[in-house]
Design a protein around this motif. Structure first.
Motif, PDB file in Angstrom:
ATOM      1  N   ASP A   1      -5.426  44.618  -0.903  1.00  0.00           N
ATOM      2  CA  ASP A   1      -4.484  44.263   0.166  1.00  0.00           C
ATOM      3  C   ASP A   1      -5.059  43.214   1.109  1.00  0.00           C
ATOM      4  OD1 ASP A   1      -6.372  45.956   1.304  1.00  0.00           O
ATOM      5  OD2 ASP A   1      -4.931  47.151   2.413  1.00  0.00           O
ATOM      6  N   GLU A   2      -6.389  43.138   1.202  1.00  0.00           N
ATOM      7  CA  GLU A   2      -7.006  42.096   2.017  1.00  0.00           C
ATOM      8  C   GLU A   2      -6.786  40.718   1.400  1.00  0.00           C
ATOM      9  OE1 GLU A   2     -10.963  43.151   4.011  1.00  0.00           O
ATOM     10  OE2 GLU A   2     -10.923  44.519   2.294  1.00  0.00           O
ATOM     11  N   ILE A   3      -6.748  40.675   0.082  1.00  0.00           N
ATOM     12  CA  ILE A   3      -6.502  39.412  -0.616  1.00  0.00           C
ATOM     13  C   ILE A   3      -5.121  38.882  -0.243  1.00  0.00           C
ATOM     14  CG2 ILE A   3      -6.242  38.319  -2.874  1.00  0.00           C
ATOM     15  CD1 ILE A   3      -9.110  39.197  -2.264  1.00  0.00           C
ATOM     16  N   THR A   4      -4.124  39.753  -0.352  1.00  0.00           N
ATOM     17  CA  THR A   4      -2.750  39.354  -0.025  1.00  0.00           C
ATOM     18  C   THR A   4      -2.633  38.927   1.429  1.00  0.00           C
ATOM     19  OG1 THR A   4      -1.873  40.882  -1.687  1.00  0.00           O
ATOM     20  CG2 THR A   4      -0.350  40.120   0.022  1.00  0.00           C
TER      21      THR A   4
ATOM     22  N   ARG B   1      -1.975  34.954   5.804  1.00  0.00           N
ATOM     23  CA  ARG B   1      -2.432  34.556   7.130  1.00  0.00           C
ATOM     24  C   ARG B   1      -2.801  33.081   7.194  1.00  0.00           C
ATOM     25  NH1 ARG B   1      -5.650  38.313   7.469  1.00  0.00           N
ATOM     26  NH2 ARG B   1      -7.728  37.408   7.251  1.00  0.00           N
ATOM     27  N   HIS B   2      -3.350  32.567   6.110  1.00  0.00           N
ATOM     28  CA  HIS B   2      -3.808  31.174   6.101  1.00  0.00           C
ATOM     29  C   HIS B   2      -2.875  30.252   5.313  1.00  0.00           C
ATOM     30  CE1 HIS B   2      -7.610  32.108   8.099  1.00  0.00           C
ATOM     31  NE2 HIS B   2      -7.655  33.204   7.358  1.00  0.00           N
ATOM     32  N   ASN B   3      -1.749  30.806   4.877  1.00  0.00           N
ATOM     33  CA  ASN B   3      -0.735  30.000   4.180  1.00  0.00           C
ATOM     34  C   ASN B   3      -1.342  29.237   3.006  1.00  0.00           C
ATOM     35  OD1 ASN B   3       1.922  29.094   3.831  1.00  0.00           O
ATOM     36  ND2 ASN B   3       1.549  27.229   5.005  1.00  0.00           N
ATOM     37  N   LEU B   4      -2.130  29.934   2.205  1.00  0.00           N
ATOM     38  CA  LEU B   4      -2.805  29.308   1.076  1.00  0.00           C
ATOM     39  C   LEU B   4      -1.866  29.197  -0.128  1.00  0.00           C
ATOM     40  CD1 LEU B   4      -6.273  31.123   1.197  1.00  0.00           C
ATOM     41  CD2 LEU B   4      -5.695  28.859   2.098  1.00  0.00           C
ATOM     42  N   PRO B   5      -1.907  28.096  -0.846  1.00  0.00           N
ATOM     43  CA  PRO B   5      -1.073  27.949  -2.045  1.00  0.00           C
ATOM     44  C   PRO B   5      -1.469  28.963  -3.108  1.00  0.00           C
ATOM     45  CG  PRO B   5      -2.043  25.839  -1.379  1.00  0.00           C
ATOM     46  CD  PRO B   5      -2.731  26.899  -0.586  1.00  0.00           C
ATOM     47  N   ARG B   6      -0.482  29.462  -3.823  1.00  0.00           N
ATOM     48  CA  ARG B   6      -0.715  30.395  -4.920  1.00  0.00           C
ATOM     49  C   ARG B   6      -0.793  29.650  -6.251  1.00  0.00           C
ATOM     50  NH1 ARG B   6      -1.889  35.962  -4.154  1.00  0.00           N
ATOM     51  NH2 ARG B   6      -0.851  36.709  -2.278  1.00  0.00           N
ATOM     52  N   HIS B   7      -1.544  30.229  -7.183  1.00  0.00           N
ATOM     53  CA  HIS B   7      -1.577  29.666  -8.534  1.00  0.00           C
ATOM     54  C   HIS B   7      -0.167  29.740  -9.111  1.00  0.00           C
ATOM     55  CE1 HIS B   7      -2.562  29.012 -12.727  1.00  0.00           C
ATOM     56  NE2 HIS B   7      -3.847  28.807 -12.429  1.00  0.00           N
ATOM     57  N   PRO B   8       0.338  28.658  -9.674  1.00  0.00           N
ATOM     58  CA  PRO B   8       1.730  28.640 -10.135  1.00  0.00           C
ATOM     59  C   PRO B   8       2.044  29.658 -11.226  1.00  0.00           C
ATOM     60  CG  PRO B   8       0.552  26.660 -10.831  1.00  0.00           C
ATOM     61  CD  PRO B   8      -0.314  27.354  -9.846  1.00  0.00           C
ATOM     62  N   LEU B   9       1.057  30.117 -11.985  1.00  0.00           N
ATOM     63  CA  LEU B   9       1.320  31.073 -13.059  1.00  0.00           C
ATOM     64  C   LEU B   9       1.416  32.512 -12.568  1.00  0.00           C
ATOM     65  CD1 LEU B   9      -0.910  29.739 -15.981  1.00  0.00           C
ATOM     66  CD2 LEU B   9       1.576  29.657 -15.782  1.00  0.00           C
TER      67      LEU B   9
ATOM     68  N   HIS C   1     -11.456  28.590   0.444  1.00  0.00           N
ATOM     69  CA  HIS C   1     -11.110  28.375   1.853  1.00  0.00           C
ATOM     70  C   HIS C   1     -12.254  28.802   2.753  1.00  0.00           C
ATOM     71  CE1 HIS C   1      -9.189  29.525   5.748  1.00  0.00           C
ATOM     72  NE2 HIS C   1      -8.506  28.420   5.552  1.00  0.00           N
ATOM     73  N   LEU C   2     -12.840  29.964   2.482  1.00  0.00           N
ATOM     74  CA  LEU C   2     -13.952  30.460   3.296  1.00  0.00           C
ATOM     75  C   LEU C   2     -15.136  29.497   3.257  1.00  0.00           C
ATOM     76  CD1 LEU C   2     -13.758  34.212   2.261  1.00  0.00           C
ATOM     77  CD2 LEU C   2     -13.644  33.397   4.631  1.00  0.00           C
ATOM     78  N   VAL C   3     -15.467  29.016   2.077  1.00  0.00           N
ATOM     79  CA  VAL C   3     -16.601  28.097   1.945  1.00  0.00           C
ATOM     80  C   VAL C   3     -16.287  26.764   2.611  1.00  0.00           C
ATOM     81  CG1 VAL C   3     -17.951  26.765   0.271  1.00  0.00           C
ATOM     82  CG2 VAL C   3     -17.560  29.206  -0.098  1.00  0.00           C
ATOM     83  N   ALA C   4     -15.047  26.301   2.492  1.00  0.00           N
ATOM     84  CA  ALA C   4     -14.659  25.039   3.130  1.00  0.00           C
ATOM     85  C   ALA C   4     -14.786  25.120   4.638  1.00  0.00           C
ATOM     86  CB  ALA C   4     -13.232  24.667   2.737  1.00  0.00           C
ATOM     87  N   GLN C   5     -14.554  26.306   5.211  1.00  0.00           N
ATOM     88  CA  GLN C   5     -14.706  26.474   6.651  1.00  0.00           C
ATOM     89  C   GLN C   5     -16.162  26.374   7.088  1.00  0.00           C
ATOM     90  OE1 GLN C   5     -11.677  26.664   8.340  1.00  0.00           O
ATOM     91  NE2 GLN C   5     -11.109  26.358   6.187  1.00  0.00           N
TER      92      GLN C   5
ATOM     93  N   THR D   1      -8.065  21.317  -3.938  1.00  0.00           N
ATOM     94  CA  THR D   1      -9.114  20.391  -3.508  1.00  0.00           C
ATOM     95  C   THR D   1      -8.636  19.543  -2.338  1.00  0.00           C
ATOM     96  OG1 THR D   1     -10.084  20.290  -5.719  1.00  0.00           O
ATOM     97  CG2 THR D   1     -10.574  18.467  -4.233  1.00  0.00           C
ATOM     98  N   GLU D   2      -7.429  19.034  -2.442  1.00  0.00           N
ATOM     99  CA  GLU D   2      -6.876  18.221  -1.365  1.00  0.00           C
ATOM    100  C   GLU D   2      -6.505  19.071  -0.158  1.00  0.00           C
ATOM    101  OE1 GLU D   2      -3.163  15.106  -0.526  1.00  0.00           O
ATOM    102  OE2 GLU D   2      -3.545  15.863  -2.548  1.00  0.00           O
ATOM    103  N   PHE D   3      -5.886  20.218  -0.402  1.00  0.00           N
ATOM    104  CA  PHE D   3      -5.425  21.096   0.681  1.00  0.00           C
ATOM    105  C   PHE D   3      -6.589  21.569   1.548  1.00  0.00           C
ATOM    106  CE2 PHE D   3      -4.294  25.311   2.354  1.00  0.00           C
ATOM    107  CZ  PHE D   3      -3.057  25.060   2.943  1.00  0.00           C
ATOM    108  N   LEU D   4      -7.712  21.883   0.922  1.00  0.00           N
ATOM    109  CA  LEU D   4      -8.861  22.446   1.634  1.00  0.00           C
ATOM    110  C   LEU D   4      -9.869  21.385   2.066  1.00  0.00           C
ATOM    111  CD1 LEU D   4      -9.465  25.581  -0.624  1.00  0.00           C
ATOM    112  CD2 LEU D   4      -8.296  25.506   1.594  1.00  0.00           C
TER     113      LEU D   4
END
Length: 256
Positions: free
Chosen positions: A189-192, A197-205, A68-72, A99-102
């Motif tokens: 905690d910054e990761i979480t 904050r950016h509503n990023l999808p989580r890995h399904p596993l 996400h950071l790099v896509a910005q 890939t599609e989301f970002l």
């Protein structure tokens, strides 16, 4: 047979190139270590290494943040994804989703060399006998090829992830390339917070008990409260796949 570097083989005049790279890494670290992560990435991707840098991503449980950071900064930044042939199907689907989301426009799916697999892992079970060689053929060698011609690459490693990463810096020399670790100083905690904050999808596993995801045969579930990476190469004296250096030495060397 001589052992080989985990990332970049030595070349003529390599000693001088190594010294030059170390010096540049020190200068760049001083220039960006007090910047925000976003501003540091702008400086490094758009100014210092424009057209000469790629992000290497496993599309694992924490990968969405760096992607996400790099896509910005620039969504056309090359993203190198090592498809070892042993990944979870969930990881492949997550890659396509992110890939599609970002809006990433240059995700490169890198595969092992079929001739090398035929020679080293013809039955596909090398991981049961020699995990270092399996990682070498399926991940390290393909990454070497993918990074050919680039001056720098971006990693998602963080200090809190492992003892071997506790002194990680945002910019470091790795062989004759610069490695950029934008999240080196981030806390768990910054990761979480960033995901939320950016509503990023989580890995399904992740919800199934896999806080760190690699290849399917060498990734296990982790009990609540245990080290998130303890499910990787469980019950083995192995903590890295071999694509990363520790200081000036390879995390792993493999007899060819």
């Amino acid at each position: 047979m001589p052992s080989a570097s985990a990332v970049l083989p030595l070349e003529p005049n390599a000693k001088e190139r190594l010294e030059t790279t170390r010096s540049r890494a020190t200068e760049l670290l001083e220039a960006v270590k007090n910047l925000s992560t976003h501003d540091a990435l702008v400086r490094l991707i758009e100014d210092e290494f424009k057209g000469e840098v790629a992000l290497v991503s496993s599309f694992g449980t924490e990968s969405a943040i760096l992607l996400h950071l790099v896509a910005q900064v620039n969504p056309s930044t090359p993203v190198i994804f090592m498809d070892t042939g042993k990944l979870f199907g969930e990881t492949q689907r997550y890659r396509r989703q992110l890939t599609e989301f970002l809006g990433l426009t240059d995700v490169r799916q890198i595969l092992p060399d079929p001739d090398r697999l035929a020679g080293k892992d013809p039955d596909g079970i090398l991981w049961t006998k020699d995990t270092d060689m399996c990682c070498w053929v399926r991940k390290v060698e393909p990454m070497n090829r993918a990074l050919d011609g680039l001056s720098a690459w971006i990693s998602g490693r963080k200090r809190f992830q492992a003892v071997t990463r506790a002194r990680l810096e945002m910019v470091e020399a790795e062989g004759t390339r610069i490695k950029i670790n934008p999240l080196a100083y981030w806390e768990r905690d910054e990761i979480t917070s960033y995901f939320d904050r950016h509503n990023l999808p989580r890995h399904p596993l992740e919800a199934d008990g896999y806080p760190s995801v690699g290849c399917m045969p060498c990734t296990d579930k982790v009990a609540p409260g245990d080290d998130p990476r303890s499910g990787r190469w469980k019950n083995q004296d192995k903590t890295e796949c071999g694509i990363h250096f520790i200081g000036d030495a390879a995390a792993r060397t493999v007899q060819e």
